[in-house]
Structures are given as C-alpha cells and as structure tokens.
Design a protein around this motif. Structure first.
Motif, PDB file in Angstrom:
ATOM      1  N   ALA A  27      -1.670 -20.111  43.483  1.00 16.91           N
ATOM      2  CA  ALA A  27      -0.935 -18.749  45.046  1.00 16.91           C
ATOM      3  C   ALA A  27      -0.168 -19.443  45.700  1.00 16.91           C
ATOM      4  O   ALA A  27       0.135 -20.984  45.757  1.00 16.91           O
ATOM      5  CB  ALA A  27      -2.061 -18.170  45.597  1.00 16.91           C
ATOM      6  N   LEU A  42       4.584 -13.416  49.159  1.00 14.67           N
ATOM      7  CA  LEU A  42       3.494 -13.785  48.499  1.00 14.67           C
ATOM      8  C   LEU A  42       3.696 -13.924  46.854  1.00 14.67           C
ATOM      9  O   LEU A  42       4.126 -12.904  46.594  1.00 14.67           O
ATOM     10  CB  LEU A  42       2.658 -12.739  48.406  1.00 14.67           C
ATOM     11  N   ASN A  44       2.148 -14.633  42.597  1.00 16.82           N
ATOM     12  CA  ASN A  44       0.512 -14.884  41.871  1.00 16.82           C
ATOM     13  C   ASN A  44       1.383 -15.024  39.944  1.00 16.82           C
ATOM     14  O   ASN A  44       1.747 -14.565  39.876  1.00 16.82           O
ATOM     15  CB  ASN A  44      -0.560 -13.911  41.399  1.00 16.82           C
ATOM     16  N   ILE A  50      -5.116 -12.243  41.741  1.00 10.40           N
ATOM     17  CA  ILE A  50      -5.707 -12.725  42.995  1.00 10.40           C
ATOM     18  C   ILE A  50      -5.834 -11.333  43.942  1.00 10.40           C
ATOM     19  O   ILE A  50      -5.064 -11.122  44.489  1.00 10.40           O
ATOM     20  CB  ILE A  50      -4.911 -13.721  42.830  1.00 10.40           C
ATOM     21  N   THR A  51      -6.724 -12.007  45.311  1.00 14.96           N
ATOM     22  CA  THR A  51      -6.794 -11.515  46.438  1.00 14.96           C
ATOM     23  C   THR A  51      -6.163 -12.641  47.500  1.00 14.96           C
ATOM     24  O   THR A  51      -6.453 -13.946  47.706  1.00 14.96           O
ATOM     25  CB  THR A  51      -7.397 -11.066  46.667  1.00 14.96           C
ATOM     26  N   SER A  52      -4.735 -12.074  47.804  1.00 18.17           N
ATOM     27  CA  SER A  52      -4.135 -13.791  48.864  1.00 18.17           C
ATOM     28  C   SER A  52      -4.385 -12.952  50.071  1.00 18.17           C
ATOM     29  O   SER A  52      -3.637 -11.589  50.239  1.00 18.17           O
ATOM     30  CB  SER A  52      -2.692 -14.064  48.437  1.00 18.17           C
ATOM     31  N   THR A  53      -4.036 -13.719  51.123  1.00 18.40           N
ATOM     32  CA  THR A  53      -3.929 -13.715  52.798  1.00 18.40           C
ATOM     33  C   THR A  53      -2.850 -14.046  53.158  1.00 18.40           C
ATOM     34  O   THR A  53      -3.200 -15.099  53.333  1.00 18.40           O
ATOM     35  CB  THR A  53      -5.283 -13.157  53.223  1.00 18.40           C
ATOM     36  N   THR A  74      -2.537  -9.179  53.665  1.00 15.14           N
ATOM     37  CA  THR A  74      -3.830  -9.916  53.126  1.00 15.14           C
ATOM     38  C   THR A  74      -3.083  -8.220  51.387  1.00 15.14           C
ATOM     39  O   THR A  74      -3.775  -7.400  51.958  1.00 15.14           O
ATOM     40  CB  THR A  74      -5.447  -9.098  52.646  1.00 15.14           C
ATOM     41  N   TYR A 104      -4.342 -18.663  52.790  1.00 16.05           N
ATOM     42  CA  TYR A 104      -5.881 -17.766  51.389  1.00 16.05           C
ATOM     43  C   TYR A 104      -6.082 -17.128  50.265  1.00 16.05           C
ATOM     44  O   TYR A 104      -4.894 -16.429  50.631  1.00 16.05           O
ATOM     45  CB  TYR A 104      -6.485 -17.862  52.477  1.00 16.05           C
ATOM     46  N   TRP A 105      -6.588 -17.582  49.929  1.00 14.75           N
ATOM     47  CA  TRP A 105      -7.042 -16.211  47.790  1.00 14.75           C
ATOM     48  C   TRP A 105      -7.830 -17.224  47.393  1.00 14.75           C
ATOM     49  O   TRP A 105      -8.842 -17.553  47.208  1.00 14.75           O
ATOM     50  CB  TRP A 105      -5.077 -17.185  46.883  1.00 14.75           C
ATOM     51  N   GLY A 250      -9.190 -15.673  51.582  1.00  7.96           N
ATOM     52  CA  GLY A 250     -10.104 -16.402  50.920  1.00  7.96           C
ATOM     53  C   GLY A 250     -11.665 -16.303  50.299  1.00  7.96           C
ATOM     54  O   GLY A 250     -12.375 -17.417  49.669  1.00  7.96           O
TER      55      GLY A 250
END
Length: 261
Positions: A27, A42, A44, A50-53, A74, A104-105, A250
């Motif tokens: 990430a 952002l 990937n 993925i979930t990324s902030t 996010t 974060y991820w 994350g």
C-alpha cells in the motif's frame, strides 16, 4: 496484519515535487506538491482489495469547500488501483503551508457484509477432534480485535484445512520462534485467505515452512493449506483461527462465526 514501517522514495518532475511512501511494497500514498497546492493519491500494488486511510494534519490549507486543520480519508482500493483522494490549497498564499501525514492499511474490504448464516468447516481433517483451549471472549488473548477467535490445541505438524474457500493474499512461514510473551508475536507463521464477501480468514501459529499454497492461489473449502505449529505469541502448540472484517486506520475486527455440526 498491519504493517508499521515505511519504504520512502522521492520522485521528481519539472513542475512539482512528489514523495511516495509505501508499506511492504503493498500500500502506498503519494504527496504531489504544485507550489502551494498539494494532491494526495492512494495506491494498491497488489491484486487484492485493501482498506487504506490517510490522515493529514495541516496548517493554512483547505479543500475547495472545507477549512479544517485535519483531513481524514479512508478508501477501499481494488486490485492494483490508484486514486486521487484529496486536494489541498493555501488559505493565505502569502503564508507558509504545513502538513503532516499518517498512513494506515489492512487487507480486505472495510465493513464487509458477512453472511452470518454461513457455517464454516472446522479447520482440520474430517473425523479429527481437537480441544478448544480458548474461544470467544477468551481472557488470555481473545479480546478487542480477536474477540471472536478460536484456538484449537493440536500437535505440531497437524494438517490444517481451509474453513472457507477464497484466495491466498498473505502468508509467512520462515519463523521458528514462539513463546508466551507478546514480544514473540512478530514470529508467527500464518496464512490469510480473502473470502468472496471481502472478509479474511486467518490461520496463525503454523510451523516453520508449514504453508502449502502460494500467494494468489485460489483455495477451496476443505483444501489442505498448511501444518500447525507453535510460532509467535503462543503458550502451547495450537491453531488460532478467526474471520476478520477490515476497518479504517489499519484496524480490523473479528466476526462471530458458526462452525458446521
């Protein structure tokens, strides 16, 4: 699951300055500065969601419609996806601008909708029986994110089978250390399987070189995926199994599940 160290690269172009920050080459976020305008992207780098902030603290910066000192975004990023998520510009062009970023991820889809009626297979061979030494809300370590994990005591080398089908998105099998201290947590061998609903199945404390499939491999329910061990934060040989839902910043949370009878 969550990674905490950064690989930092500095890129350049004729009219802008770009800084790219990546975690485990999985990430990334990019900060592109055009004078006193800043764009955030952002990305990937893997073929799994993925979930990324991105959390940005600022001074003298605004969006087109909002003036704040903190901006948080996010996003769920699809396989190999790259998106621009935020553009900031100076409030007062005669004053300096400042920004500080935290990134974060976690694998999987934020707040994935789990089918609570789904019955998982027991994560070991048929006609086998193993004692549950810690279940839901276990006082030893099943609190918080791992509230709904299950620990099965079993001899090292016991074959582990997939409780649900999916795709292998992460694994580790090089470690040979374990102990009843959280300092050993980083030495856990594991396999992570992404389910079709965006949740992830986690199989932890596998033995060294105890992972059977490869990254990206599609797995069927009941398929052999590894061998149990005693690596990582572990007080006795066992398998730690849980299904997790991705969260922002994350974080992740285990989900209450049912096993077939």
């Amino acid at each position: 699951m969550v990674k905490h160290w950064f690989v930092i690269a500095f890129l350049s172009c004729f009219s802008c300055a770009t800084q790219a920050y990546c975690i485990d080459d999985w990430a990334c976020f990019e900060k592109v500065e055009h004078g006193k305008v800043i764009e955030y992207w952002l990305s990937n780098n893997k073929p799994y969601p993925i979930t990324s902030t991105l959390d940005v603290r600022t001074r003298n910066l605004k969006t087109e419609i909002t003036v704040k000192d903190r901006y948080t975004e996010t996003r769920v990023l699809g396989p190999l996806e790259r998106v621009k998520i935020l553009t900031l510009q100076a409030i007062d062009t005669h004053r300096p601008v400042r920004s500080k970023e935290d990134f974060y991820w976690t694998p999987g889809i934020e707040n994935a909708q789990h089918d609570d009626s789904y019955q998982y297979a027991l994560p070991y061979g048929k006609r086998k029986t193993f004692r549950v030494v810690q279940g839901f809300n276990g006082g030893y370590s099943h609190q918080g994110a791992s509230r709904y994990a299950v620990d099965f005591a079993m001899p090292i080398g016991t074959p582990i089978h997939a409780a649900r089908g999916g795709q292998v998105i992460d694994l580790q099998q090089k470690h040979n250390k374990g102990g009843a201290n959280r300092n050993f947590a980083k030495y856990a061998n594991f396999i992570t399987i992404l389910h079709d609903d965006g949740t992830t199945g986690e199989y932890y404390h596998l033995q060294q070189n105890g992972v059977v499939p490869t990254l990206g491999q599609d797995i069927k329910r009941g398929q052999l995926i590894g061998y149990s061990g005693n690596t990582g934060f572990s007080s006795l040989p066992h398998l730690h199994f849980a299904v997790y839902q991705a969260k922002g910043f994350g974080k992740y949370q285990s989900i209450r599940i049912m096993f077939e009878k």
